[in-house]
Design a protein around this motif. Structure first.
Motif, PDB file in Angstrom:
ATOM      1  N   TYR A 223       0.860  -1.047  -0.084  1.00 50.94           N
ATOM      2  CA  TYR A 223      -0.027   0.020   0.155  1.00 50.94           C
ATOM      3  C   TYR A 223       0.944   1.256  -0.021  1.00 50.94           C
ATOM      4  N   TRP A 224       2.011   1.051   0.296  1.00 46.23           N
ATOM      5  CA  TRP A 224       3.132   2.417   0.177  1.00 46.23           C
ATOM      6  C   TRP A 224       3.225   2.727  -1.296  1.00 46.23           C
ATOM      7  N   ASN A 225       3.098   1.638  -2.156  1.00 47.80           N
ATOM      8  CA  ASN A 225       3.243   1.686  -3.785  1.00 47.80           C
ATOM      9  C   ASN A 225       2.054   2.172  -4.327  1.00 47.80           C
ATOM     10  N   ASN A 226       0.901   1.687  -3.825  1.00 51.76           N
ATOM     11  CA  ASN A 226      -0.368   1.809  -4.492  1.00 51.76           C
ATOM     12  C   ASN A 226      -1.633   1.852  -3.248  1.00 51.76           C
ATOM     13  N   PRO A 227      -2.079   2.757  -2.877  1.00 55.50           N
ATOM     14  CA  PRO A 227      -2.193   4.035  -3.640  1.00 55.50           C
ATOM     15  C   PRO A 227      -0.859   4.929  -3.433  1.00 55.50           C
ATOM     16  N   GLY A 228      -0.158   4.825  -2.602  1.00 56.63           N
ATOM     17  CA  GLY A 228       1.071   5.564  -2.545  1.00 56.63           C
ATOM     18  C   GLY A 228       1.452   5.883  -1.080  1.00 56.63           C
ATOM     19  N   PRO A 229       2.604   6.625  -0.724  1.00 56.30           N
ATOM     20  CA  PRO A 229       2.974   6.831   0.683  1.00 56.30           C
ATOM     21  C   PRO A 229       2.242   8.094   1.067  1.00 56.30           C
ATOM     22  N   PHE A 230       1.797   8.978   0.271  1.00 55.49           N
ATOM     23  CA  PHE A 230       1.021  10.277   0.725  1.00 55.49           C
ATOM     24  C   PHE A 230      -0.426  10.210   0.138  1.00 55.49           C
ATOM     25  N   VAL A 231      -1.200  10.980   0.464  1.00 54.57           N
ATOM     26  CA  VAL A 231      -2.472  11.238   0.051  1.00 54.57           C
ATOM     27  C   VAL A 231      -2.819  12.652  -0.054  1.00 54.57           C
ATOM     28  N   GLU A 232      -3.183  13.077  -1.223  1.00 59.49           N
ATOM     29  CA  GLU A 232      -3.537  14.601  -1.572  1.00 59.49           C
ATOM     30  C   GLU A 232      -4.784  15.189  -1.000  1.00 59.49           C
ATOM     31  N   HIS A 233      -4.601  16.230  -0.100  1.00 61.73           N
ATOM     32  CA  HIS A 233      -5.699  16.448   0.937  1.00 61.73           C
ATOM     33  C   HIS A 233      -6.169  17.873   0.452  1.00 61.73           C
ATOM     34  N   ILE A 234      -7.286  18.035   0.101  1.00 62.68           N
ATOM     35  CA  ILE A 234      -7.811  19.534  -0.249  1.00 62.68           C
ATOM     36  C   ILE A 234      -7.322  19.831  -1.779  1.00 62.68           C
ATOM     37  N   ALA A 235      -6.112  19.971  -1.994  1.00 56.48           N
ATOM     38  CA  ALA A 235      -5.419  20.493  -3.051  1.00 56.48           C
ATOM     39  C   ALA A 235      -4.757  19.369  -3.818  1.00 56.48           C
ATOM     40  N   SER A 236      -4.011  19.300  -4.799  1.00 54.50           N
ATOM     41  CA  SER A 236      -3.369  18.260  -5.584  1.00 54.50           C
ATOM     42  C   SER A 236      -1.964  18.590  -5.698  1.00 54.50           C
ATOM     43  N   GLY A 237      -1.341  17.461  -6.096  1.00 55.48           N
ATOM     44  CA  GLY A 237       0.169  17.608  -6.362  1.00 55.48           C
ATOM     45  C   GLY A 237       0.970  17.655  -4.959  1.00 55.48           C
ATOM     46  N   ASN A 238       2.271  18.281  -5.091  1.00 55.17           N
ATOM     47  CA  ASN A 238       3.002  18.302  -3.732  1.00 55.17           C
ATOM     48  C   ASN A 238       2.343  19.165  -2.614  1.00 55.17           C
ATOM     49  N   TRP A 239       1.692  20.026  -3.283  1.00 58.48           N
ATOM     50  CA  TRP A 239       0.907  21.066  -1.984  1.00 58.48           C
ATOM     51  C   TRP A 239      -0.089  20.122  -1.393  1.00 58.48           C
ATOM     52  N   GLY A 240      -1.115  19.558  -2.179  1.00 63.76           N
ATOM     53  CA  GLY A 240      -2.082  18.721  -1.753  1.00 63.76           C
ATOM     54  C   GLY A 240      -1.439  17.662  -0.740  1.00 63.76           C
ATOM     55  N   ARG A 241      -0.236  17.116  -0.927  1.00 65.49           N
ATOM     56  CA  ARG A 241       0.458  15.941  -0.178  1.00 65.49           C
ATOM     57  C   ARG A 241       0.858  16.686   1.213  1.00 65.49           C
ATOM     58  N   PHE A 242       1.407  17.968   0.901  1.00 68.32           N
ATOM     59  CA  PHE A 242       2.030  18.665   2.183  1.00 68.32           C
ATOM     60  C   PHE A 242       0.577  18.832   3.266  1.00 68.32           C
ATOM     61  N   LEU A 243      -0.375  19.363   2.468  1.00 66.79           N
ATOM     62  CA  LEU A 243      -1.677  19.550   3.373  1.00 66.79           C
ATOM     63  C   LEU A 243      -2.187  18.578   4.089  1.00 66.79           C
ATOM     64  N   GLY A 244      -2.139  17.138   3.594  1.00 62.86           N
ATOM     65  CA  GLY A 244      -2.284  15.937   4.165  1.00 62.86           C
ATOM     66  C   GLY A 244      -1.491  15.573   5.441  1.00 62.86           C
ATOM     67  N   PHE A 245      -0.035  15.778   5.083  1.00 62.79           N
ATOM     68  CA  PHE A 245       0.771  15.735   6.243  1.00 62.79           C
ATOM     69  C   PHE A 245       0.361  16.523   7.452  1.00 62.79           C
ATOM     70  N   TRP A 246       0.254  17.896   7.039  1.00 60.24           N
ATOM     71  CA  TRP A 246      -0.170  19.127   7.918  1.00 60.24           C
ATOM     72  C   TRP A 246      -1.341  18.682   9.006  1.00 60.24           C
ATOM     73  N   ALA A 247      -2.360  18.284   8.086  1.00 56.05           N
ATOM     74  CA  ALA A 247      -3.726  17.771   8.743  1.00 56.05           C
ATOM     75  C   ALA A 247      -3.484  16.555   9.882  1.00 56.05           C
ATOM     76  N   VAL A 248      -2.380  15.828   9.647  1.00 54.55           N
ATOM     77  CA  VAL A 248      -2.323  14.811  10.411  1.00 54.55           C
ATOM     78  C   VAL A 248      -1.730  15.338  11.654  1.00 54.55           C
ATOM     79  N   LEU A 249      -0.974  16.662  11.616  1.00 55.44           N
ATOM     80  CA  LEU A 249      -0.374  17.053  12.841  1.00 55.44           C
ATOM     81  C   LEU A 249      -1.500  17.265  13.912  1.00 55.44           C
ATOM     82  N   VAL A 250      -2.756  17.884  13.468  1.00 54.74           N
ATOM     83  CA  VAL A 250      -3.855  18.328  14.262  1.00 54.74           C
ATOM     84  C   VAL A 250      -4.189  16.957  14.996  1.00 54.74           C
ATOM     85  N   THR A 251      -4.356  16.009  14.265  1.00 56.35           N
ATOM     86  CA  THR A 251      -5.043  14.730  14.699  1.00 56.35           C
ATOM     87  C   THR A 251      -3.996  14.011  15.898  1.00 56.35           C
ATOM     88  N   ALA A 252      -2.534  14.140  15.597  1.00 56.37           N
ATOM     89  CA  ALA A 252      -1.691  13.611  16.362  1.00 56.37           C
ATOM     90  C   ALA A 252      -1.630  14.457  17.656  1.00 56.37           C
TER      91      ALA A 252
END
Length: 550
Positions: A223-252
């Protein structure tokens, strides 16, 4: 009667005739004005918490529903690597917060912990604002946890939720009104249960992932290969992946909530200058290790796009481990996870009761709450504080009505970002202490416990906490994602703290404590005059399992 013990590297002669029944030395002239342990605390409270209790209370507080159920949401939002990085980043902040709390508490082991520290090191108005924010949050936390327990029981039985509400109100009150030692034993037991479950789930997850269950193929890092290590959140591309990481911070952040309450009952802890720093130093390693290992295994077991991760009912069915176990044909795991999550929710209720009542007691000591809250039982429990918090438990009945449930969650939203505010207060207290020591020419080596790198780590972590605090509701400002409830829960608490601080400051004409007036010398003198007697090491099987808290 005199004896010798080791203190600060020297053999010190101690008059043990001055030791009170709580295992602490009487102060020659304890003062209510210098921020050290007050006469009320010495006279009315009991030192019933040992080192093992403190260590395990911190573990029990941090390993809860956020670990067992909440990881699925993080995996879905950030992907396996995004979730791992997010929890690792917050784990470093927790490390810094714990070290800062340990340094200050070792010098000022008072009831109410960082709330009282803020009064002494920063501004009495800050202690008032932070303290009442915590008290209010804990008043609502217990009915919220009891509501969660009712939902969890629905996984097994359709019995009327009123029965569970009454039962757990009575159980929580019983633990809160008895001696603090009983609370310590209950949390000690719950912590061991949680640790055993976490270790068991990690091992089970690795077995399933590596194909160790008959009929189940090896998963590996598929599952690290498909669908991948990051998830696009709200936006697409690298910015969306970063927002996904940042949203995790709040949950953490909310998953780690509870580690800051380790010192709330410092005046009821045996040898607090030794035991609380030990707990702060060791617990963050174990908590971070548990979380990071668990997230790594979860990211290997379940795909981030699995729709079952956002189960709306909040039962064991939402747990990634349950999803993986059911796929492997292991039917008993859901009930085991559900049972332990129920104990986790009740454990959180007990911890909220301890934290809320001790902060309220500490506020009353400094005149920030009515003096009636200083009344204690003969076994050292602030019973008026307990009774008031018990009354708020009955708000859980609001959840039986859909309309009242909406109002109930409005109340909870008012303190939505209280964890980040508490962590920021701890770090500010620590930086103020270091500044005061520098101003007064006192070397850090005089502290009962210190680390060389905490000045830098506290500054960086304070900046990180403020940044997460200001951006924790960022999604509401993106196109098509406005939510009034999310905005309120993300930001209203900041305004409430500011109003409480400013209002009390104007009403009482308080001032920021000058660095020259921080009572460091008084606290150091108390340490020199009243050294703590080290606890004896357990023997036999107790010593064998004591790695959990030693």
């Amino acid at each position: 009667m005199a004896t010798e013990l080791q203190a600060s590297g020297k053999n010190v002669a101690v008059d043990t005739s001055n030791i009170d029944p709580r295992g602490r030395y009487h102060l020659d002239s304890p003062s209510d004005d210098v921020g050290v342990v007050t006469q009320n605390e010495l006279r009315d409270l009991r030192r019933g918490l040992a080192q093992r209790h403190i260590q395990m209370i911190a573990l029990a507080g941090a390993i809860g529903t956020g670990l067992f159920l909440g990881l699925g949401s993080s995996l879905q939002t950030g992907g396996p690597l995004g979730a791992l990085l997010g929890y690792g980043f917050v784990g470093l902040i927790v490390c810094s917060v714990q070290f800062a709390l340990g340094e200050v508490t070792a010098l000022f082991p008072v009831t109410g912990s960082f709330v009282r520290h803020a009064e002494t090191l920063v501004d009495p108005a800050m202690g008032f604002a932070i303290g009442w924010n915590i008290v209010y949050g804990n008043w609502l936390s217990i009915p919220s946890e009891i509501t969660a327990i009712c939902v969890l029981f629905e996984y097994w039985t359709p019995i009327n939720p009123s029965l569970w509400i009454v039962l757990f109100i009575l159980l929580t009150f019983a633990v809160g009104i008895t001696s603090v030692g009983v609370y310590g034993e209950v949390e000690f037991f719950f912590a061991i249960l949680k640790i055993l479950l976490v270790v068991g789930l990690i091992i089970l997850g690795l077995v399933i992932d590596l194909g160790g269950v008959a009929g189940t193929p090896r998963i590996g890092f598929r599952y690290w290969n498909n669908p991948g290590p990051f998830v696009e959140h709200i936006a697409s591309g690298n910015w969306g992946r970063f927002l996904g990481f940042w949203a995790v911070l709040v949950t953490a952040v909310f998953s780690f909530a509870g580690v800051e309450s380790i010192a709330m009952a410092a005046a009821e802890t045996r040898n607090p200058r030794q035991n609380i720093p030990k707990a702060c130093k060791r617990v963050f390693v174990r908590v971070t290790l548990f979380y990071l290992l668990t997230i790594l295994v979860v990211g290997m077991l379940v795909s981030s796009d699995d729709s079952r991760l956002n189960d709306a009912y909040g039962t064991a069915a939402q747990s990634p481990f349950v999803i993986a176990a059911e796929a492997a044909g292991i039917k008993v795991i859901p009930s085991i996870v559900n049972a332990v999550v129920i104990t986790s929710a009740w454990s959180s209720s007990n911890q909220a009761l301890l934290s809320g009542t001790r902060v309220l007691f500490g506020l009353a000591l400094k005149g920030h709450a009515p003096k009636i809250f200083l009344r204690t039982t003969k076994w050292g429990v602030p019973y008026v504080c307990v009774l008031v918090q018990t009354a708020f438990m009955f708000l859980a009945f609001m959840t039986l009505s859909s309309g009242a449930l909406t109002v109930f969650y409005w109340f909870i939203d008012l303190v939505g970002c209280g964890v980040l505010i508490s962590w920021s207060a701890i770090l500010i207290n620590h930086l103020r202490l270091l500044s005061a020591m520098k101003h007064q020419g006192i070397p850090r080596s005089r502290l009962p416990w210190h680390n060389r790198w905490t000045r830098v780590s506290s500054s960086i972590s304070l900046g990180a906490c403020i940044l997460i605090l200001l951006t924790n509701g960022f999604s509401v400002f993106t196109k098509g994602n406005w939510s009034a409830s999310t905005f309120v829960s993300s930001y209203l608490d900041i305004a409430l703290i500011a109003v409480a601080y400013g209002g009390w400051k104007l009403f009482k004409r308080t001032k920021i404590v000058p660095l020259s007036e921080v009572p460091i010398q008084a606290a150091l003198k108390e340490i020199d005059d009243n050294p703590e007697i080290p606890e004896t090491t357990g023997k036999g099987w107790v010593r064998f399992i004591s790695w959990l808290w030693e």
